[in-house]
Design an enzyme around this catalytic site. Structure first.
Site, mmCIF file in Angstrom:
data_model
loop_
_atom_site.group_PDB
_atom_site.id
_atom_site.type_symbol
_atom_site.label_atom_id
_atom_site.label_comp_id
_atom_site.label_asym_id
_atom_site.label_seq_id
_atom_site.Cartn_x
_atom_site.Cartn_y
_atom_site.Cartn_z
ATOM 1 N N CYS A 136 0.794 -1.237 0.000
ATOM 2 C CA CYS A 136 0.000 0.000 0.000
ATOM 3 C C CYS A 136 0.823 1.282 0.000
ATOM 4 C CB CYS A 136 -1.002 -0.020 1.151
ATOM 5 S SG CYS A 136 -0.274 0.006 2.815
ATOM 6 N N ASP A 187 -7.283 5.608 -3.726
ATOM 7 C CA ASP A 187 -6.561 4.436 -3.217
ATOM 8 C C ASP A 187 -6.122 3.571 -4.386
ATOM 9 O OD1 ASP A 187 -5.531 2.302 -1.825
ATOM 10 O OD2 ASP A 187 -7.188 2.161 -0.404
ATOM 11 N N HIS A 217 -2.979 1.177 6.889
ATOM 12 C CA HIS A 217 -3.197 1.189 5.446
ATOM 13 C C HIS A 217 -2.895 2.598 4.939
ATOM 14 C CE1 HIS A 217 -4.515 0.201 1.510
ATOM 15 N NE2 HIS A 217 -5.611 0.952 1.548
#
Length: 624
Positions: free
Chosen positions: A273, A354, A331
């Protein structure tokens, strides 16, 4: 009557770049921002005739068309239908000075600028050159306008930063080299747009839509990962990384983007991530969209969208994967700043993006709002402070279901896992489980402890330790159980994340149950950086790095890597000599800064015996 001939074109690069806040780009090309005037000077071979008429043509993309807003035709002193215009300024003999205005909603990208001259019955056309047009956070009419200058400096012009990782109660700062102004990076960012599925399917429509930061950010978000469109970075969360680079070893976006570009657009292996977020921040900032990197701790992933995070463990404390729900240690994603003409002014401002490949977006705006609020709530509750454990039979085994959203019942026992000392890699881990009887009744408690090496997604990778204890608690009594995870127990099981999950399942004969969890991140030994002298542009200075082998065994095959925008043009790699147990070592190397201002120097010790040791230092580089 002789046609006007142009000897050369001066794009006033230094003047325009300063006015357009693009001086940091390592390119000789004219780099401009939309909604703002720029100047060019034509040096002539012949004289201008009184009847000469000038028409400018600005075009971008493979099939420029006025109907698609990818081609603009405009005359002197008259604003064209597309919003482009030009004026002639006073000039010296033999020269023509023009000021050209682009509209604040122009398509971004690489343009060609032509000058068409009508002299009597003759029409001639001359290519004046190329320029790159970017979004403009300094322009009040641009959708990405950001009023605060300090924020523009941070979210558009800052080429280094910090990405937070770790745990809620042990937050780590990882330096990241965004490097959006480095050589080739703007070209690579434009190439990412041209490699997208949208562009391959309909190039003309794709380029036409590049006036919209919503569209551009969505295309970049899809292209940063390789899942759907053979994009920049391939994600991997399991197994070994022999066929690529461990995600933890990346220190910036520049190396990744260049590897993708020079490797003929083959996805770079591997990312997780924070890598996706770091790369996306680089690309969007290079295109002029204000962007930042966001870290969320105890990040809830509600895969079945039931506004509940469920976790199952067996009677020994082992996690059972009976649901796709999860709560990651952290995250990382992005937020970009622009207005939402599609949704209304209420939604203007920071927009969540994202690029980590997970599940596809779905549902109406209202559903997404509810989902977002629920995830925020669950992320707060997932600390384990408010949980209910109920028994549920599933097939032939007995499992515990931990539901983060159900109301709590009054517990009869409580417990807490506490570290006795800061856990450092290479050393034993000392913990204490403190149990408290919350009632006046006698309690006979069976405790089952388990320790597992985990990823930051909290998925277990290897079992380290299992043990059982019996504890007797009198009325409202507190007892402590001390235990140790020896280095010899975890050294071959610990994955690169350096994370361990300890669970304790506590059961009483009366049926009361308690699950206690503790996330542990093993700390790196210290790595120190000393710059041995003043830092000045184009002047060499030595850097000294000192570190210690944290293990009780010999360490070989280590590599020290260094990078930093404005300091080192290509990543520096230095082989490190063999280190005996607990031995300190010093490496010295030279850097020659090539940009002034505040710069971030990152150092990374890579070794097969333990995970990367990273450090960084901020340097104030003086002009030459």
């Amino acid at each position: 009557m002789a046609a006007l001939k142009i000897a050369n074109v001066n794009w006033q690069s230094k003047l325009n770049k300063a006015a357009h806040h693009t001086s940091d780009y390592s390119s000789t090309e004219a780099i401009l921002r939309r909604g703002q005037a720029f100047n060019i000077t034509l040096h002539l071979q012949t004289m201008v005739q009184s009847g000469d008429n000038f028409t400018f043509i600005a075009s971008t993309g493979p099939s420029p068309a006025e109907s698609q807003r990818t081609k603009a035709v405009f005359n002197l002193s008259e604003e064209g239908a597309s919003g482009w215009s030009a004026t002639q300024e006073p000039s010296e003999p033999g020269c023509l000075n023009f000021t050209i205005f682009s509209p604040a909603n122009a398509v971004i990208g690489r343009y060609k600028l032509k000058l068409q001259i009508v002299s009597g019955n003759k029409v001639s056309s001359t290519l004046l050159g190329q320029f790159v047009l970017l979004f403009n956070p300094w322009c009040p009419n641009d959708d990405v306008y950001m009023a605060n200058e300090k924020e523009r400096q941070e979210y558009v012009l800052n080429d280094s930063g910090i990405i937070f990782q770790g745990l809620e109660k042990y937050i780590q700062q990882e330096a990241w080299n965004y490097g959006q102004f480095e050589e080739d990076i703007l070209d690579i960012s434009l190439a990412i747009l041209d490699r997208s599925l949208n562009h391959r399917q309909d190039p003309a429509a794709d380029v036409s839509n590049r006036n919209n930061p919503i569209y551009v950010s969505r295309v970049i978000s899809a292209m940063v990962n390789s899942n759907d469109e053979k994009g920049v970075v391939e994600g991997k969360w399991n197994g070994k990384y022999c066929s690529g680079t461990n995600p933890l070893q990346w220190s910036g976006s520049v190396t990744i983007l260049r590897k993708w570009y020079r490797g003929r657009y083959k996805p770079v292996r591997y990312g997780q991530c924070w890598v996706f977020a770091g790369v996306m921040c680089t690309v969007l900032r290079s295109l002029g969209i204000p962007t930042r990197v966001i870290t969320n701790f105890n990040s809830a992933h509600d895969r079945n969208i039931n506004l509940s995070i469920d976790k199952y463990v067996d009677i020994s404390g082992k996690t059972l994967h009976l649901t796709e729900d999860s709560v990651w240690n952290f995250h990382v994603w992005n937020e970009s700043w622009f207005i939402r003409r599609d949704l209304g002014s209420f939604y203007d401002g920071w927009q969540v993006l994202d690029a980590t490949p997970q599940e596809r977006s779905k549902g109406s705006l209202k559903e997404r709002q509810v989902y977002k609020k629920a995830l925020k709530l669950l992320a707060v509750r997932s600390t384990g402070k408010r949980t209910k454990i109920t028994r549920r039979r599933r097939r032939s085994s007995v499992a515990w279901r931990q539901n983060m959203t159900q109301p709590t019942q009054k517990p009869s026992i409580s417990g807490k896992l506490v570290l006795d000392a800061s856990p450092v890699i290479g050393q034993d881990i000392l913990l204490t489980l403190a149990l408290r009887n919350l009632t006046s009744d006698f309690k006979n408690i069976r405790v089952k402890l388990r320790a597992s090496a985990i990823l930051y997604t909290r998925r277990p990778k290897a079992e380290i330790l299992q043990l059982s204890r019996s504890v007797k608690l009198g009325s409202e009594e507190v007892k402590e159980i001390s235990f140790k995870i020896a280095y010899s127990q975890y050294k071959n099981s610990l994955v690169d994340d350096r994370k361990i999950l300890v669970t304790a399942v506590c059961e009483t004969k009366q049926g009361a149950s308690l699950l206690v969890e503790k996330d542990i991140v093993l700390q790196d030994p210290f790595l120190t950086i000393k710059v041995l002298g003043p830092t000045v542009v184009h002047k060499a200075v030595n850097v000294q790095v000192t570190f210690t082998n944290p293990l009780s065994e010999v360490v070989t095959d280590c590599v020290l890597r260094a990078e930093g925008s404005g300091l080192i043009k290509d990543q520096l790699r230095i082989n490190v000599a063999r280190m005996a147990p607990m031995e300190s070592s010093t490496v010295q190397f030279e850097i020659i800064p090539y940009k002034s201002g505040t710069r971030q120097l990152q150092v990374d010790l890579v070794c097969i015996h333990f995970s990367d040791i990273k450090a960084f230092v901020m340097l104030d580089v003086a002009p030459a």
